[in-house]
Design a protein around this motif. Structure first.
Motif, mmCIF file in Angstrom:
data_model
loop_
_atom_site.group_PDB
_atom_site.id
_atom_site.type_symbol
_atom_site.label_atom_id
_atom_site.label_comp_id
_atom_site.label_asym_id
_atom_site.label_seq_id
_atom_site.Cartn_x
_atom_site.Cartn_y
_atom_site.Cartn_z
ATOM 1 N N VAL A 128 0.833 -1.200 0.000
ATOM 2 C CA VAL A 128 0.000 0.000 0.000
ATOM 3 C C VAL A 128 0.869 1.252 0.000
ATOM 4 N N ASP A 129 0.559 2.181 -0.896
ATOM 5 C CA ASP A 129 1.195 3.496 -0.907
ATOM 6 C C ASP A 129 0.212 4.454 -0.234
ATOM 7 N N LEU A 130 0.453 4.741 1.051
ATOM 8 C CA LEU A 130 -0.499 5.546 1.813
ATOM 9 C C LEU A 130 -0.613 6.976 1.292
ATOM 10 N N GLU A 131 0.516 7.565 0.900
ATOM 11 C CA GLU A 131 0.469 8.943 0.420
ATOM 12 C C GLU A 131 -0.266 9.031 -0.910
ATOM 13 N N GLN A 132 0.024 8.089 -1.806
ATOM 14 C CA GLN A 132 -0.672 8.089 -3.094
ATOM 15 C C GLN A 132 -2.154 7.779 -2.898
ATOM 16 N N SER A 133 -2.464 6.934 -1.943
ATOM 17 C CA SER A 133 -3.861 6.618 -1.647
ATOM 18 C C SER A 133 -4.596 7.862 -1.167
ATOM 19 N N ARG A 134 -3.982 8.585 -0.236
ATOM 20 C CA ARG A 134 -4.594 9.803 0.290
ATOM 21 C C ARG A 134 -4.791 10.832 -0.823
ATOM 22 N N ALA A 135 -3.725 11.045 -1.612
ATOM 23 C CA ALA A 135 -3.793 12.037 -2.684
ATOM 24 C C ALA A 135 -4.798 11.625 -3.759
ATOM 25 N N GLY A 136 -4.841 10.338 -4.062
ATOM 26 C CA GLY A 136 -5.762 9.861 -5.089
ATOM 27 C C GLY A 136 -7.217 10.074 -4.709
ATOM 28 N N ASN A 137 -7.563 9.776 -3.466
ATOM 29 C CA ASN A 137 -8.946 9.976 -3.035
ATOM 30 C C ASN A 137 -9.319 11.447 -3.004
ATOM 31 N N ILE A 138 -8.374 12.295 -2.593
ATOM 32 C CA ILE A 138 -8.637 13.735 -2.613
ATOM 33 C C ILE A 138 -8.848 14.212 -4.049
ATOM 34 N N ALA A 139 -8.024 13.705 -4.974
ATOM 35 C CA ALA A 139 -8.147 14.107 -6.383
ATOM 36 C C ALA A 139 -9.505 13.741 -6.961
ATOM 37 N N PHE A 140 -10.100 12.675 -6.430
ATOM 38 C CA PHE A 140 -11.426 12.255 -6.900
ATOM 39 C C PHE A 140 -12.531 12.719 -5.954
ATOM 40 N N TYR A 141 -12.248 13.787 -5.199
ATOM 41 C CA TYR A 141 -13.247 14.480 -4.370
ATOM 42 C C TYR A 141 -13.809 13.610 -3.257
ATOM 43 N N ARG A 142 -13.038 12.581 -2.859
ATOM 44 C CA ARG A 142 -13.451 11.743 -1.725
ATOM 45 C C ARG A 142 -12.773 12.288 -0.475
ATOM 46 N N THR A 143 -13.441 13.201 0.173
ATOM 47 C CA THR A 143 -12.914 13.871 1.355
ATOM 48 C C THR A 143 -13.904 13.736 2.505
ATOM 49 N N LYS A 144 -13.434 14.019 3.714
ATOM 50 C CA LYS A 144 -14.306 13.918 4.888
ATOM 51 C C LYS A 144 -15.504 14.843 4.757
ATOM 52 N N ALA A 145 -15.274 16.016 4.181
ATOM 53 C CA ALA A 145 -16.359 16.985 4.029
ATOM 54 C C ALA A 145 -17.444 16.484 3.087
ATOM 55 N N ALA A 146 -17.085 15.571 2.185
ATOM 56 C CA ALA A 146 -18.047 15.078 1.196
ATOM 57 C C ALA A 146 -18.799 13.848 1.669
ATOM 58 N N GLU A 147 -18.451 13.326 2.851
ATOM 59 C CA GLU A 147 -19.066 12.088 3.319
ATOM 60 C C GLU A 147 -20.567 12.261 3.536
ATOM 61 N N GLY A 148 -21.302 11.204 3.226
ATOM 62 C CA GLY A 148 -22.745 11.202 3.465
ATOM 63 C C GLY A 148 -23.539 11.065 2.181
ATOM 64 N N LEU A 149 -24.830 11.326 2.274
ATOM 65 C CA LEU A 149 -25.686 11.291 1.087
ATOM 66 C C LEU A 149 -25.294 12.429 0.158
ATOM 67 N N GLN A 150 -25.171 12.119 -1.113
ATOM 68 C CA GLN A 150 -24.743 13.116 -2.088
ATOM 69 C C GLN A 150 -25.929 13.961 -2.541
ATOM 70 N N LYS A 151 -25.783 15.284 -2.427
ATOM 71 C CA LYS A 151 -26.881 16.189 -2.759
ATOM 72 C C LYS A 151 -27.235 16.139 -4.243
ATOM 73 N N ALA A 152 -26.216 15.920 -5.082
ATOM 74 C CA ALA A 152 -26.453 15.811 -6.531
ATOM 75 C C ALA A 152 -25.854 14.491 -6.998
ATOM 76 N N PRO A 153 -26.618 13.392 -6.955
ATOM 77 C CA PRO A 153 -26.078 12.078 -7.308
ATOM 78 C C PRO A 153 -25.395 12.033 -8.670
ATOM 79 N N GLY A 154 -25.958 12.731 -9.649
ATOM 80 C CA GLY A 154 -25.360 12.734 -10.983
ATOM 81 C C GLY A 154 -23.959 13.300 -11.003
ATOM 82 N N ARG A 155 -23.704 14.301 -10.177
ATOM 83 C CA ARG A 155 -22.377 14.904 -10.095
ATOM 84 C C ARG A 155 -21.341 13.865 -9.678
ATOM 85 N N THR A 156 -21.735 12.943 -8.806
ATOM 86 C CA THR A 156 -20.820 11.931 -8.292
ATOM 87 C C THR A 156 -20.161 11.147 -9.423
ATOM 88 N N GLY A 157 -20.913 10.825 -10.447
ATOM 89 C CA GLY A 157 -20.347 10.103 -11.591
ATOM 90 C C GLY A 157 -19.578 11.002 -12.526
#
Length: 316
Positions: A128-157
């Motif tokens: 596992v590359d922890l730094e690349q994992s962290r950066a990769g999820n951030i790059a794809f907008y997977r952040t703590k602030a985004a957790e939960g039900l998505q207000k605009a489901p279409g945007r997610t894709g």
């Protein structure tokens, strides 16, 4: 609740075995593992018969002739018997509690349709590359602030927040949208966009549930290799969509990720005029000229134009 794990595979029995081990180790017991094999030799078939021939949880089919990625995945969805479907590529892995973690979200939101989480990035050996994992999820907008039900489901894709595998979704929705062969190497992205546009409730869980393995032949490592690359197909898909007005900002975000790749690809394949038009049409993808990448791509386009001019002169 029965969950069907769908695994398309092709000529990677040693990696498929690791993927299967991660599925069989799930803390959620009622699972069906559906494998579609497009391999050109018998190694995978032999391994499946020898190692898993007596495991009733695993349903293996050798595709003769091979179906190709899109049709292979579509066939897996058709064969899936579970109320929920999870897609896992043959070189990737699930965390041992992935299904339990995602499935538990339906207890809090009974009308939920899709759930997904974070992905680790691992190398060919599984480290596992922890730094690349962290950066990769951030790059794809997977952040703590985004957790939960998505207000605009279409945007997610559209913005690629939805992962290419490791997600869990209602089987009826997955089968209705399905994979489509005409999108070629962009079929993962196309499905992600279409299934998110079709869903009304999507939950993002800020928790690692799967691992994405970086292999030499991974599509993401060769995004600009050809005119049929995943990035080029993704641009065609996004450009051709009819979207509600509120999703147009998400389209712009998608363009910012993919347009520079497509511009580079076009210029490298002797299409400088198309490349230049695309870059100028989407200047926001280059921060309106403030990105060094813009000037590098202008250089590539200039070289491509010069190459075409020399070719025409040589033919006169």
């Amino acid at each position: 609740m029965l969950v069907s794990i769908c695994i398309p595979t092709c000529d990677r029995p040693e990696l498929l075995e690791l993927a299967l081990a991660s599925c069989l180790a799930q803390t959620h017991a009622p699972i069906q593992i559906v494998v579609g094999d497009d391999s050109r030799n018998d190694a995978t078939q032999t391994m499946m018969r020898t190692r898993y021939g007596n495991d009733s949880r695993i349903h293996y089919v050798r595709n003769t002739p091979p179906l190709g990625q899109g049709l292979n995945v579509a066939s897996l969805f058709t064969r899936a018997e579970g109320d929920k479907i999870l897609l896992l590529h043959d070189d990737d892995l699930l965390e041992h509690d992935a299904i339990e973690s995602l499935l538990g979200l339906w207890q809090r939101h009974p009308d939920l349709e899709i759930a997904f989480g974070d992905q680790y990035v691992i190398d060919i050996h599984g480290a596992v590359d922890l730094e690349q994992s962290r950066a990769g999820n951030i790059a794809f907008y997977r952040t703590k602030a985004a957790e939960g039900l998505q207000k605009a489901p279409g945007r997610t894709g559209l913005v690629s927040m939805f992962p290419n595998n490791g997600w869990l979704a209602n089987a009826d929705l997955v089968k209705r949208v399905n994979y489509k062969a005409q999108f070629g190497s962009g079929c993962d992205f196309a499905f992600g966009v279409e299934v998110c546009l079709a869903a009304s409730k999507i939950y993002y869980l800020k928790r690692y549930v799967s691992s994405y393995r970086v292999t030499p032949g991974a599509i993401s490592q060769t995004t600009g290799a050809s005119m049929n690359s995943a990035a080029v197909e993704a641009y065609r898909i996004v450009h051709g969509l009819r979207l509600a007005r509120e999703l147009e900002p998400a389209r712009r975000v998608a363009y910012k990720r993919m347009v520079p790749i497509v511009v580079s690809t076009l210029s490298r394949h002797d299409e400088p005029v198309k490349s230049l038009k695309l870059a100028l049409m989407h200047l926001h993808a280059y921060n309106y000229g403030l990105s060094p990448r813009f000037y590098y791509h202008m250089l590539l386009i200039g070289k491509s134009m010069l190459h075409r001019k020399r070719g025409r002169l040589a033919n006169t």
